[in-house]
Design an enzyme around this catalytic site. Structure first.
Site, PDB file in Angstrom:
ATOM      1  N   LYS A 109     137.520 -33.528  10.724  1.00 24.24           N
ATOM      2  CA  LYS A 109     138.874 -33.411  10.176  1.00 24.24           C
ATOM      3  C   LYS A 109     139.843 -34.377  10.833  1.00 24.24           C
ATOM      4  CE  LYS A 109     139.100 -29.055   7.838  1.00 24.24           C
ATOM      5  NZ  LYS A 109     139.888 -27.904   7.467  1.00 24.24           N
ATOM      6  N   LYS A 192     131.849 -32.750  -0.201  1.00 23.23           N
ATOM      7  CA  LYS A 192     131.874 -31.362  -0.672  1.00 23.23           C
ATOM      8  C   LYS A 192     133.106 -31.108  -1.541  1.00 23.23           C
ATOM      9  CE  LYS A 192     134.253 -28.483   2.683  1.00 23.23           C
ATOM     10  NZ  LYS A 192     134.374 -27.144   3.158  1.00 23.23           N
ATOM     11  N   LYS A 195     139.509 -28.087  -1.536  1.00 26.89           N
ATOM     12  CA  LYS A 195     140.861 -27.860  -2.067  1.00 26.89           C
ATOM     13  C   LYS A 195     141.749 -29.065  -1.789  1.00 26.89           C
ATOM     14  CE  LYS A 195     140.722 -23.213  -0.344  1.00 26.89           C
ATOM     15  NZ  LYS A 195     140.486 -23.483   1.089  1.00 26.89           N
TER      16      LYS A 195
END
Ligand code: AQP
Length: 329
Positions: A109, A192, A195
Site C-alpha cells: 500500500k 485484484k 474499491k
C-alpha cells in the site's frame, strides 16, 4: 459456539470480490457461529479520506451488508466501540517494530513513498489484532492476503500473555473459505478487484443495476481465443481465468465444471450466461440496498444497536486487559 469476527473497510460500495471473498460466507456462518461483523471505519482513515464520503460509504456499506443477509444486531461501526482503540494502543506497545517491518500489505500500500504515509497505516495490523482479540474471537474468515496479519495477531497475543504471566488471549485461526477465490479486476486480470481502483468498469458493485452489470461484463477484458476445455488452458490467460472463476464461485461449482460446459465456445455466449447469473443473484441485493438507503436514520439506529451488542462483549475483555497492564480505572 465459536466466535467469529470479521471486518470490511467502508472505503466504497462493496464489490463482487468482497461479496464472494467475504460477505456471502459471513451470511452462511451466522447459522452456527457467534458472529460479529464490523465496518472498520478507523482502518479506513489510514489512507487519505474525505469525511463526507466516509459517512456516506459507512451507511452505504451497512445497507449492502444488511441487504445481502447480515443480521442487524451483528453489525456496527468500529469507531463507535472504544474497546478497539484502547486495546489497539496496548498492542502498539506490545508488537515489535521488526514484526511490523515484515508486513507485506504495508509495503504494497505504501509503495516507494513510505515516508509520506500515515503512522496509522503502519500500525494497522496492531489495530486489526485488537479488533479480533477484544472479542476473544477465535475464527477469522479472511482472504488469503490477510493471513500474515492473523499470524501477527497471534504473536501479539502470545507476547501479551507471556509478558503479563497469564493465559488471557486465545489463539486465533484464519479461516480461508474454500470458495474465497480472489476476484480480479475486470479490466486487468493481474490486479485484484478493489474499491479504490479509479476505473468503475473494473468492478461490479452491490448497488449495480441489471443494465450496469450487463455493460461491465460486456466490456470486461478478454482475449480472442475461445474458452479452453481444460483448466491448464487458462494458465496464461488471466482475464479469461477471472471470468471463469467468477462464474464458478457464483454458481458454487468448480472452474473445471464451467469449462466442461463452455469449453470451445467464444466469449459472447459465456458472457451472456455470466450476466444472467450475476443479475439473478445480485440485483435483489441492489434493490434492497437502495430501499434501505432511503431511510438513513434507520441505518444509524441499526448500527447503534449493533455497537451496544459489541460493547457488551468487548468491554469486560478490554477492561481485564487494562487491569493486567496496570491501568487504574
Ligand atoms: N478482489 C477480492 N477478491 C476476493 N476477496 C476480496 N476481498 C477484498 N477484495 C477481494 C475480501 O473482502 C474482505 C473485506 O475487504 P476490505 O474492504 O476490508 O479490504 P480490502 O481487501 O483492502 O478491499 P478493497 O476492495 O481492495 O478495498 P480498498 O480498495 O479500500 O483497499 C476481506 O476479507 C478481503 O480479503
Amino acid at each position: 459456539m465459536q466466535r467469529v469476527f470479521s471486518g470490511i473497510q467502508p472505503t466504497g460500495i462493496p464489490h463482487l470480490g468482497n461479496y464472494l471473498g467475504a460477505i456471502r460466507n459471513w451470511v452462511k456462518l451466522q447459522s452456527d457461529h457467534d458472529c460479529i461483523f464490523c465496518l472498520v471505519d478507523m482502518h479506513s482513515i489510514t489512507m487519505p479520506w474525505s469525511p463526507e464520503e466516509l459517512r456516506q460509504q459507512t451507511l452505504g456499506s451497512a445497507a449492502c451488508l444488511l441487504a445481502a443477509g447480515i443480521e442487524p444486531t451483528r453489525l456496527y461501526n468500529q469507531s463507535a466501540v472504544s474497546a478497539h482503540a484502547r486495546l489497539g494502543w496496548i498492542f502498539n506497545c506490545v508488537a515489535r517494530l521488526g514484526w511490523l517491518n515484515r508486513m507485506t500489505q504495508f509495503k504494497d500500500k505504501a509503495g516507494k513513498n513510505r515516508e509520506n504515509h500515515s503512522a496509522g497505516l503502519y500500525v494497522y495490523p496492531n489495530l486489526m489484532a485488537a479488533d479480533i482479540l477484544a472479542f476473544h474471537a477465535t475464527r477469522i474468515p479472511v482472504g488469503d492476503d490477510q493471513k500474515q496479519h492473523i499470524e501477527l495477531a497471534n504473536d501479539i497475543a502470545q507476547k501479551f500473555n507471556h509478558d503479563m504471566g497469564v493465559d488471557f488471549f486465545p489463539e486465533i485461526e484464519a479461516f480461508i473459505p474454500p470458495a474465497a477465490a480472489r476476484v480480479m479486476s475486470l479490466r486487468d486480470g493481474s490486479k485484484k478487484m478493489s474499491k479504490s481502483d479509479p476505473s468503475e468498469q473494473s468492478r461490479i458493485v452491490l448497488t449495480d443495476t441489471a443494465d450496469e452489470i450487463a455493460l461491465k461484463i460486456r466490456r470486461a477484458k478478454t482475449d480472442p481465443e475461445p474458452l479452453p476445455s481444460e483448466i491448464d488452458g487458462l494458465a496464461e490467460r488471466p482475464e479469461a481465468r477471472n471470468l471463469v472463476t467468477i462464474y464458478a464461485a457464483m454458481s458454487e461449482t468448480t472452474p473445471e465444471a464451467i469449462l466442461q460446459q463452455f469449453g470451445g465456445e467464444g466469449f459472447g455466449q459465456f458472457k451472456s450466461a455470466l450476466t444472467d447469473l450475476l443479475v439473478a443473484k445480485l440485483a435483489p441485493v441492489a434493490t434492497e440496498t437502495q430501499h434501505l438507503l432511503k431511510n438513513k436514520d434507520h441505518l444509524i439506529s441499526v448500527l447503534r444497536t449493533g455497537a451496544e451488542h459489541a460493547r457488551s462483549i468487548s468491554e469486560p475483555i478490554v477492561q481485564e486487559a487494562e487491569k493486567l497492564v496496570g491501568f487504574i480505572r
